[in-house]
Each structure stands twice: as structure tokens, then as C-alpha cells.
Scaffold this motif. Structure first.
Motif, PDB file in Angstrom:
ATOM      1  N   PRO A  10      36.872 -58.956   4.669  1.00  0.00           N
ATOM      2  CA  PRO A  10      36.178 -59.701   5.601  1.00  0.00           C
ATOM      3  C   PRO A  10      35.211 -58.947   6.430  1.00  0.00           C
ATOM      4  O   PRO A  10      35.473 -57.646   6.685  1.00  0.00           O
ATOM      5  CB  PRO A  10      37.408 -60.399   6.674  1.00  0.00           C
ATOM      6  CG  PRO A  10      38.459 -60.130   5.594  1.00  0.00           C
ATOM      7  CD  PRO A  10      38.373 -58.694   4.967  1.00  0.00           C
ATOM      8  N   ILE A  11      34.184 -59.382   7.120  1.00  0.00           N
ATOM      9  CA  ILE A  11      33.614 -58.585   8.158  1.00  0.00           C
ATOM     10  C   ILE A  11      34.256 -58.988   9.566  1.00  0.00           C
ATOM     11  O   ILE A  11      34.282 -59.992   9.846  1.00  0.00           O
ATOM     12  CB  ILE A  11      32.036 -59.058   8.339  1.00  0.00           C
ATOM     13  CG1 ILE A  11      31.681 -60.450   8.264  1.00  0.00           C
ATOM     14  CG2 ILE A  11      31.321 -58.228   6.877  1.00  0.00           C
ATOM     15  CD1 ILE A  11      30.134 -60.783   8.580  1.00  0.00           C
ATOM     16  N   TYR A  13      35.402 -59.077  13.514  1.00  0.00           N
ATOM     17  CA  TYR A  13      34.996 -59.459  14.835  1.00  0.00           C
ATOM     18  C   TYR A  13      34.889 -57.806  15.670  1.00  0.00           C
ATOM     19  O   TYR A  13      35.958 -57.480  16.047  1.00  0.00           O
ATOM     20  CB  TYR A  13      35.539 -60.168  15.431  1.00  0.00           C
ATOM     21  CG  TYR A  13      35.487 -61.870  15.178  1.00  0.00           C
ATOM     22  CD1 TYR A  13      34.325 -62.352  14.931  1.00  0.00           C
ATOM     23  CD2 TYR A  13      36.576 -62.527  14.879  1.00  0.00           C
ATOM     24  CE1 TYR A  13      34.155 -63.638  14.399  1.00  0.00           C
ATOM     25  CE2 TYR A  13      36.441 -63.770  14.547  1.00  0.00           C
ATOM     26  CZ  TYR A  13      35.273 -64.183  14.159  1.00  0.00           C
ATOM     27  OH  TYR A  13      35.204 -65.642  13.748  1.00  0.00           O
ATOM     28  N   HIS A  22      43.546 -54.610  10.514  1.00  0.00           N
ATOM     29  CA  HIS A  22      42.018 -54.416   9.865  1.00  0.00           C
ATOM     30  C   HIS A  22      42.124 -53.196   8.844  1.00  0.00           C
ATOM     31  O   HIS A  22      41.657 -53.260   7.788  1.00  0.00           O
ATOM     32  CB  HIS A  22      40.975 -54.117  10.941  1.00  0.00           C
ATOM     33  CG  HIS A  22      40.902 -55.141  12.000  1.00  0.00           C
ATOM     34  ND1 HIS A  22      40.766 -55.045  13.103  1.00  0.00           N
ATOM     35  CD2 HIS A  22      40.731 -56.729  11.893  1.00  0.00           C
ATOM     36  CE1 HIS A  22      41.028 -56.078  13.884  1.00  0.00           C
ATOM     37  NE2 HIS A  22      40.495 -57.103  13.038  1.00  0.00           N
ATOM     38  N   CYS A  25      43.791 -54.362   5.391  1.00  0.00           N
ATOM     39  CA  CYS A  25      42.808 -55.199   4.430  1.00  0.00           C
ATOM     40  C   CYS A  25      41.966 -54.119   3.981  1.00  0.00           C
ATOM     41  O   CYS A  25      41.708 -53.996   2.791  1.00  0.00           O
ATOM     42  CB  CYS A  25      42.167 -56.267   5.291  1.00  0.00           C
ATOM     43  SG  CYS A  25      41.256 -57.094   4.118  1.00  0.00           S
ATOM     44  N   ALA A 230      28.717 -65.783   9.115  1.00  0.00           N
ATOM     45  CA  ALA A 230      29.463 -64.680   8.685  1.00  0.00           C
ATOM     46  C   ALA A 230      29.407 -64.561   7.161  1.00  0.00           C
ATOM     47  O   ALA A 230      29.468 -63.485   6.476  1.00  0.00           O
ATOM     48  CB  ALA A 230      30.668 -64.604   9.271  1.00  0.00           C
ATOM     49  N   LEU A 231      29.823 -65.865   6.465  1.00  0.00           N
ATOM     50  CA  LEU A 231      30.029 -65.806   5.017  1.00  0.00           C
ATOM     51  C   LEU A 231      28.963 -65.313   4.349  1.00  0.00           C
ATOM     52  O   LEU A 231      28.915 -64.730   3.111  1.00  0.00           O
ATOM     53  CB  LEU A 231      30.441 -67.286   4.706  1.00  0.00           C
ATOM     54  CG  LEU A 231      31.795 -67.868   5.201  1.00  0.00           C
ATOM     55  CD1 LEU A 231      31.978 -69.111   5.202  1.00  0.00           C
ATOM     56  CD2 LEU A 231      32.748 -67.085   4.367  1.00  0.00           C
ATOM     57  N   ILE A 263      40.693 -61.318   1.823  1.00  0.00           N
ATOM     58  CA  ILE A 263      40.775 -61.978   3.016  1.00  0.00           C
ATOM     59  C   ILE A 263      42.168 -61.832   3.585  1.00  0.00           C
ATOM     60  O   ILE A 263      43.265 -62.050   2.750  1.00  0.00           O
ATOM     61  CB  ILE A 263      40.095 -63.259   3.205  1.00  0.00           C
ATOM     62  CG1 ILE A 263      40.630 -64.324   2.256  1.00  0.00           C
ATOM     63  CG2 ILE A 263      38.594 -63.110   2.652  1.00  0.00           C
ATOM     64  CD1 ILE A 263      40.453 -65.533   2.468  1.00  0.00           C
ATOM     65  N   HIS A 271      36.949 -69.451   3.161  1.00  0.00           N
ATOM     66  CA  HIS A 271      36.536 -68.559   1.859  1.00  0.00           C
ATOM     67  C   HIS A 271      36.826 -69.453   0.783  1.00  0.00           C
ATOM     68  O   HIS A 271      36.118 -69.427  -0.271  1.00  0.00           O
ATOM     69  CB  HIS A 271      37.116 -67.223   2.040  1.00  0.00           C
ATOM     70  CG  HIS A 271      36.743 -66.359   2.866  1.00  0.00           C
ATOM     71  ND1 HIS A 271      37.050 -66.251   4.073  1.00  0.00           N
ATOM     72  CD2 HIS A 271      35.864 -65.415   2.605  1.00  0.00           C
ATOM     73  CE1 HIS A 271      36.334 -65.111   4.760  1.00  0.00           C
ATOM     74  NE2 HIS A 271      35.456 -64.675   3.805  1.00  0.00           N
ATOM     75  N   GLY A 294      48.925 -61.287   2.786  1.00  0.00           N
ATOM     76  CA  GLY A 294      49.540 -61.867   4.086  1.00  0.00           C
ATOM     77  C   GLY A 294      49.171 -61.000   5.283  1.00  0.00           C
ATOM     78  O   GLY A 294      48.434 -60.167   5.315  1.00  0.00           O
ATOM     79  N   LEU A 296      50.104 -58.958   8.782  1.00  0.00           N
ATOM     80  CA  LEU A 296      51.411 -57.821   9.329  1.00  0.00           C
ATOM     81  C   LEU A 296      51.617 -58.396  10.713  1.00  0.00           C
ATOM     82  O   LEU A 296      50.749 -58.905  11.492  1.00  0.00           O
ATOM     83  CB  LEU A 296      50.675 -56.529   9.521  1.00  0.00           C
ATOM     84  CG  LEU A 296      50.448 -55.704   8.210  1.00  0.00           C
ATOM     85  CD1 LEU A 296      49.976 -54.535   8.878  1.00  0.00           C
ATOM     86  CD2 LEU A 296      51.406 -55.588   7.323  1.00  0.00           C
TER      87      LEU A 296
HETATM   88  O1  ME8 Z   1      38.217 -63.579  11.051  1.00  0.00           O
HETATM   89  N1  ME8 Z   1      47.861 -58.410   9.394  1.00  0.00           N
HETATM   90  O2  ME8 Z   1      37.594 -61.299  11.658  1.00  0.00           O
HETATM   91  P1  ME8 Z   1      38.670 -60.668  12.253  1.00  0.00           P
HETATM   92  C1  ME8 Z   1      46.987 -58.246   8.481  1.00  0.00           C
HETATM   93  N2  ME8 Z   1      34.766 -62.261  11.784  1.00  0.00           N
HETATM   94  N3  ME8 Z   1      45.561 -58.271   8.154  1.00  0.00           N
HETATM   95  C2  ME8 Z   1      44.999 -58.676   9.543  1.00  0.00           C
HETATM   96  C3  ME8 Z   1      45.492 -58.711  10.802  1.00  0.00           C
HETATM   97  C4  ME8 Z   1      47.053 -58.576  10.640  1.00  0.00           C
HETATM   98  N4  ME8 Z   1      47.748 -58.889  11.897  1.00  0.00           N
HETATM   99  N5  ME8 Z   1      44.820 -59.160  11.724  1.00  0.00           N
HETATM  100  C5  ME8 Z   1      43.766 -59.113  11.022  1.00  0.00           C
HETATM  101  C6  ME8 Z   1      37.161 -62.621  11.418  1.00  0.00           C
HETATM  102  N6  ME8 Z   1      43.553 -59.004   9.817  1.00  0.00           N
HETATM  103  C7  ME8 Z   1      35.958 -63.027  10.832  1.00  0.00           C
HETATM  104  C8  ME8 Z   1      35.934 -62.748   9.395  1.00  0.00           C
HETATM  105  S1  ME8 Z   1      34.552 -62.847   7.041  1.00  0.00           S
HETATM  106  C9  ME8 Z   1      33.017 -63.631   6.508  1.00  0.00           C
HETATM  107  C10 ME8 Z   1      34.496 -63.261   8.829  1.00  0.00           C
HETATM  108  C11 ME8 Z   1      42.606 -58.868   8.678  1.00  0.00           C
HETATM  109  O3  ME8 Z   1      38.002 -59.484  13.089  1.00  0.00           O
HETATM  110  C12 ME8 Z   1      42.512 -59.772   7.651  1.00  0.00           C
HETATM  111  O4  ME8 Z   1      42.085 -59.393   6.441  1.00  0.00           O
HETATM  112  O5  ME8 Z   1      39.435 -61.717  13.332  1.00  0.00           O
HETATM  113  C13 ME8 Z   1      41.960 -60.987   8.539  1.00  0.00           C
HETATM  114  O6  ME8 Z   1      41.540 -61.951   7.626  1.00  0.00           O
HETATM  115  C14 ME8 Z   1      40.786 -60.184   9.212  1.00  0.00           C
HETATM  116  O7  ME8 Z   1      41.319 -58.905   9.449  1.00  0.00           O
HETATM  117  C15 ME8 Z   1      40.156 -61.015  10.437  1.00  0.00           C
HETATM  118  O8  ME8 Z   1      39.504 -60.111  11.027  1.00  0.00           O
END
Ligand code: ME8
Length: 528
Positions: A10-11, A13, A22, A25, A230-231, A263, A271, A294, A296
Motif C-alpha cells: 500500500p502507499i 499515509y 508498515h 507489510c 491513491a489506488l 495490503i 482494493h 492480517g 499486528l
Molecule cells: O491505508 N499491522 O495508509 P496507511 C500490520 N494510504 N500492518 C499494518 C498495521 C498493523 N498494525 N498498520 C498499518 C493507507 N499496516 C492508505 C493506503 S494504498 C492505495 C493506500 C499496514 O498508512 C497495512 O498494510 O494507513 C495497511 O493496509 C497499511 O499499512 C495502511 O497504511
């Protein structure tokens, strides 16, 4: 047979610093990308940051910065972390880059021209933190965001809408024809039962209330909804729609490329439902799979920046090394399931698997080869002691199982398979008792044990190389494996390691002092 591989994270934030979620993943995607490269696939690995939207604007204003200044600072920390963690991404896309903005506008125009987007007005419950509108039912009687549990507020605004109703049946057909499109399968059922069956509303894809976004060419009052923005990164990064679209042609358009989006469970709706709809509307190819991992938790709560209960990967990597953190992340929680980060399990995993199992096997093997054979690994001979055949069969079976698991994105299972070979080799030392063979002068048997051990370690080191980016090389260095044998193809032939000189090196997998390290990791877990 697909011979190319495109994998994306994912990209994220840049509204706060990167945390271990982050890193989780991104590391797992990196491991998949490295595995595919190891197998000889032409691979492209993308990550990046999602920089528009009201939430970012609000964070920036609180920090007394312009949104651009604000994101620039955080994005540079994300990039530093990926470097530190040896993430082998080929590109890093930022949604504020002109190359991306153009593509968002083009996607919008394409869907608009196709009459899949119309102007209307929106009334709903909006969560600023998640940039998402919710229905009455979703917001519930207390008007809380179903994702982050924060209060939502009612909003009405003029908005463009995407006609989801037109594509619902195509999505159901997609799932039906490709049961692994949205994976694990339980996630696909969740999409159908939670979102599609209750009736999918048309999606609001523009905002008039947010100016920190991509302007819509058809109507400058509007910016693109942050999720549409974003997508689109998955194709803008490849140069879709530009003169320089070689990567797009190679890694998206070409049916010989396997395309995987990885993701977290929190963003599967976007998605698995909306992104394929947008692509269908624009007449573009769909990805092969959306793998939903999943989340964490920490102390039973989802770890997230907005909750403030996050662990930073930086101090973990600095203290324990990149490989230890990469190993923990990929091995502890089965990829695809939720899991919990605990200091106790972190320390135990490193001690048990890396120090006791892998480190011990390496130390014992190299020391014995020095002691009994002047440091030269004896040539391989099959089936000398009564335990050899089983170990030989296991080496071949391990490689096969490792491939099957990895090809099905079962990363944790693939690594476990490699570690089972390490464990079996340790057991083989106890079974064959080399010290007794030496005392009894059974040189041929002793030589066979040493070469079987060296070959088990060699195969394990190559199989673990997508995870242990430094230590796998360290193992091969200590075994004295020549460069030309350090590849995946070479391990397929049994017993290629022989007549090479080992080098006893530094301790690669030090044992941690349990209580001291648990206390240290606990001190990193900030909780509000
Ligand atoms: O949702 N455990 O960005 P985001 C595991 N910008 N993985 C985790 C996590 C956790 N506790 N917290 C975050 C966004 N992630 C959008 C995405 S994509 C086109 C746009 C990981 O910064 C996990 O992969 O909130 C999650 O989907 C992603 O960070 C969300 O990051």
C-alpha cells in the motif's frame, strides 16, 4: 507460464512516522520480491506514500507547516527506514509527483467519458481520520467510524459519483472465476457479505471541501477523492499514459506478468472492490491477486498511528540487526492472519530459531569440520550412515515445499519449511554422534556426516536468503561456498558442496539475554 512479477505495498499515509505495521507489510513484500528474483523472474517492486487529503492538511496545519513541507519530512523518514531495512524496491511513488497527478486526472476523465461518473450530492457520515464516508448503519447509533472508532460527522457536498451498480456483477464474476483474486478466501467472503450483498452504494469520487488533492480537469471546484487518487499509484508509477510507458507495458499490460497487491485487512474494500471496478471502467487489465495480510496488535489493540500505540522499527533494527527484525516479522505471524507483537515473543523467536537452531548448527558444523578435517568439507557421498538417506530426501522435499509455499504467497510456511531442514540437521548431529565416530576411527562415516551437514546449511542459507539478507551471505562465507554456487539453480543438485575450505567467522546469531532484552523492547512500546 508467467515470467515477470510486479508486487506493490500500500502507499502509506505520511501522517506520522512509520511503525512496525508498515515495516511488516513492506518487509513481507520485499521477501516475495527477493524470492522471485532468486527464482529468475524479472521483478518490479513498488512502494510509496499517499500524500493528499484533508487529514494530511490538518496534521500539517497543527505542525505549522505547509502540507508539502509536512509530507516531505515524513516521507524522507519512510525512505530512510526502507533503506535501513534493506528493502529492495525499484521505485518509490509519491502522490504529489506530477507523473502521478496526470494519471489520476486521466483515469477520472476516462471513467467520466464512459459515463461511469456523474455529478450528484452526498450526505453521509464522514471520518476525517480515515477519509471515508459511512452509511447510517455503518456509523451506528453512536456515530463512530467502524474502522478507527472515532466520532464521525455528517457532511453534505456536491460530489461526483462512480456507478458501482454497473460493475457489481462483474466483481462477483471476477471472484467466481478467480477464487484467489482476493486472498485469503475469507476476505473475499467478507467483501461479498459485508459490502456487496447489503447493496453497494455508488462511490463518491470527488470532494469540493478539500483543496489538498488532485484537481479534476472537468470541474476545477473538485479534487479527486483520496482513494481514487491513491489506488492509481499502481499504474502511474509504471508510466501509464505517458510517452515513457515501457514499464507499464512490461509489468501491467503484458499477460505474462503476475501482478500482486499486498495490503492490510483495513483497506481490502478499496482494493478488492473499487480498484477492479475503476480498472474495468477504464478498460485496463486487472491485477492477478490482492493478498490481504492480517494486522499486528499491541496489547490486544490494533497498532496504529492514530491510536499512538506504535513500535518504531528503527531502534529494533539498530539493536538487533536488519535480519533479526526481518526474520521475526516474517516468521512470527502467519502471513494472512492477525497477530500480536510482544517483547517476550520477539526475544524468544530470535533466541530459539536464530541463535539456538541456525547459529548452533553453523557453529557446530564449522568447528567440527575444522577439528576433524582440517577445515575442508569432505566430498559428498550418498547414503553412507544409516541416517543419511532421510536427510538427503528431506533436502529435495524441502526445496519443493518451499517453492510451492512461496508461489502461493505462503511466506511464513516457506520459511518454516527451510527452518525444519535446519532442525533436522541438528537432530542428525545427535543421531550420528560425530565425536563417537571420530573416537572409533570411522572416517568414512564421519566425512559423510560433515558433508551432509554442510550441504544442509548451504541449502538452508540460499532458501533463507530473501529474509536474512546479510546472515545468509555470512553462512555461505563461513562454509567457504564459491560465488558460482550461490544461486538457486545450484541447490537443486544434491551434494554440490564438497572440497571447499570453511572459515570460522564471527558469531552470526548471538544469544540474547532474555530479561534484559525484554525490558529494552518494552521500553520502546509507547502507549497513550
Ligand atoms: O491505508 N499491522 O495508509 P496507511 C500490520 N494510504 N500492518 C499494518 C498495521 C498493523 N498494525 N498498520 C498499518 C493507507 N499496516 C492508505 C493506503 S494504498 C492505495 C493506500 C499496514 O498508512 C497495512 O498494510 O494507513 C495497511 O493496509 C497499511 O499499512 C495502511 O497504511
Amino acid at each position: 507460464m508467467k515470467n515477470k512479477f510486479y508486487i506493490t505495498t500500500p502507499i502509506y499515509y505520511p501522517s506520522g512516522d512509520a511503525h512496525i505495521g508498515h515495516a511488516y507489510c513492506t518487509t513481507l513484500c520485499d521477501i516475495l520480491a527477493r524470492y522471485k528474483r532468486l527464482r529468475g523472474f524479472e521483478t518490479y517492486f513498488l512502494t510509496g506514500t499517499d500524500e493528499h487529503g484533508q487529514k494530511i492538511k490538518e496534521h500539517a496545519s497543527k505542525a505549522n507547516k505547509t502540507p508539502q513541507e509536512y509530507v516531505d519530512e515524513i516521507v524522507s523518514k519512510f525512505k530512510k527506514l526502507w533503506e535501513l531495512m534493506e528493502i529492495s524496491n525499484d521505485d518509490f511513488i509519491r502522490t504529489t509527483e506530477p507523473r502521478h497527478i496526470k494519471v489520476v486526472q486521466e483515469m477520472f476523465s476516462k471513467m467520466y467519458k464512459k459515463e461511469d461518473i456523474y455529478l450528484g450530492s452526498y450526505k453521509g457520515w464522514y471520518c476525517t481520520e480515515c477519509e471515508a464516508f459511512w452509511t447510517d448503519i455503518q456509523a451506528g447509533p453512536n456515530h463512530l467510524c467502524p474502522d478507527c472508532n472515532r466520532p464521525v460527522h455528517e457532511e453534505t457536498e456536491e460530489s461526483y459519483f462512480f456507478k458501482c451498480s454497473k460493475y457489481v456483477n462483474n466483481i462477483l464474476k471476477l471472484y467466481n472465476d478467480n477464487p484467489k483474486f482476493c486472498f485469503p478466501e475469507s476476505r473475499m467472503h467478507e467483501m461479498v457479505n459485508t459490502f456487496i450483498k447489503p447493496g453497494l452504494q455508488d462511490l463518491s469520487v470527488s470532494r469540493t471541501s478539500n483543496d489538498w488533492g488532485v484537481p479534476i480537469l472537468e470541474n476545477k471546484k473538485h479534487t479527486a477523492y483520496v482513494w481514487l487518487d491513491a489506488l492509481t499509484n499502481y499504474i502511474s508509477a509504471l508510466g501509464y499514459g505517458s510517452k515513457d510507458d515501457g514499464l507499464y507495458k512490461k509489468f501491467w499490460e503484458d499477460p505474462n506478468t503476475e501482478i500482486i497487491h499486498v495490503i492490510g485487512a483495513d483497506i481490502s474494500r478499496f482494493h478488492c472492490i473499487y480498484w477492479p471496478m475503476f480498472l474495468m471502467s477504464a478498460g485496463l487489465r486487472l491485477p492477478d491477486r490482492v493478498f490481504v495480510h492480517g494486522l499486528l496488535r499491541i496489547k490486544d489493540e490494533k497498532m496504529s498511528k492514530s491510536k499512538g500505540n506504535v513500535v518504531s522499527p528503527f531502534p529494533l533494527v539498530e539493536r538487533y540487526g536488519v535480519d533479526a527484525v526481518r526474520y521475526y516479522l516474517s516468521r512470527e505471524v502467519t502471513f494472512g492472519r492477525d497477530g500480536e507483537f510482544t517483547p517476550e515473543q520477539f526475544v524468544e523467536r530470535l533466541n530459539v530459531d536464530l541463535a539456538n537452531q541456525l547459529g548452533n548448527l553453523l557453529n557446530r558444523t564449522v568447528s567440527m569440520i575444522i577439528k576433524y578435517f582440517d577445515g575442508v568439507v569432505p566430498a559428498f557421498k550418498s547414503n553412507v550412515t544409516k541416517f543419511d538417506k532421510e536427510v538427503e530426501d528431506l533436502i529435495s522435499a524441502t526445496i519443493k515445499e518451499y517453492e510451492i509455499n512461496f508461489d502461493d504467497l505462503k511466506i511464513t510456511e516457506a520459511i518454516t519449511t527451510a527452518m525444519n531442514l535446519v532442525n533436522r540437521a541438528n537432530k542428525y548431529i545427535d543421531e550420528t554422534t560425530p565425536w563417537v565416530l571420530s573416537k572409533e576411527g570411522k572416517q568414512e562415516e564421519l566425512a559423510s556426516v560433515m558433508s551432509h551437514l554442510a550441504n544442509c546449511l548451504y541449502v538452508s542459507a540460499i532458501l533463507l536468503s530473501p529474509v536474512l539478507v546479510h546472515q545468509s551471505k555470512g553462512i555461505l562465507d563461513q562454509l567457504g561456498v564459491p560465488e558460482e554456487l550461490r544461486n538457486y539453480k545450484s541447490i537443486s543438485k544434491l551434494g554440490v558442496i564438497g572440497n571447499i575450505k570453511v572459515n570460522k567467522g564471527d558469531q552470526l546469531f548471538p544469544r540474547l539475554e532474555v530479561n534484559k532484552e525484554i525490558e529494552y523492547v518494552k521500553s520502546l512500546m509507547q502507549s497513550k
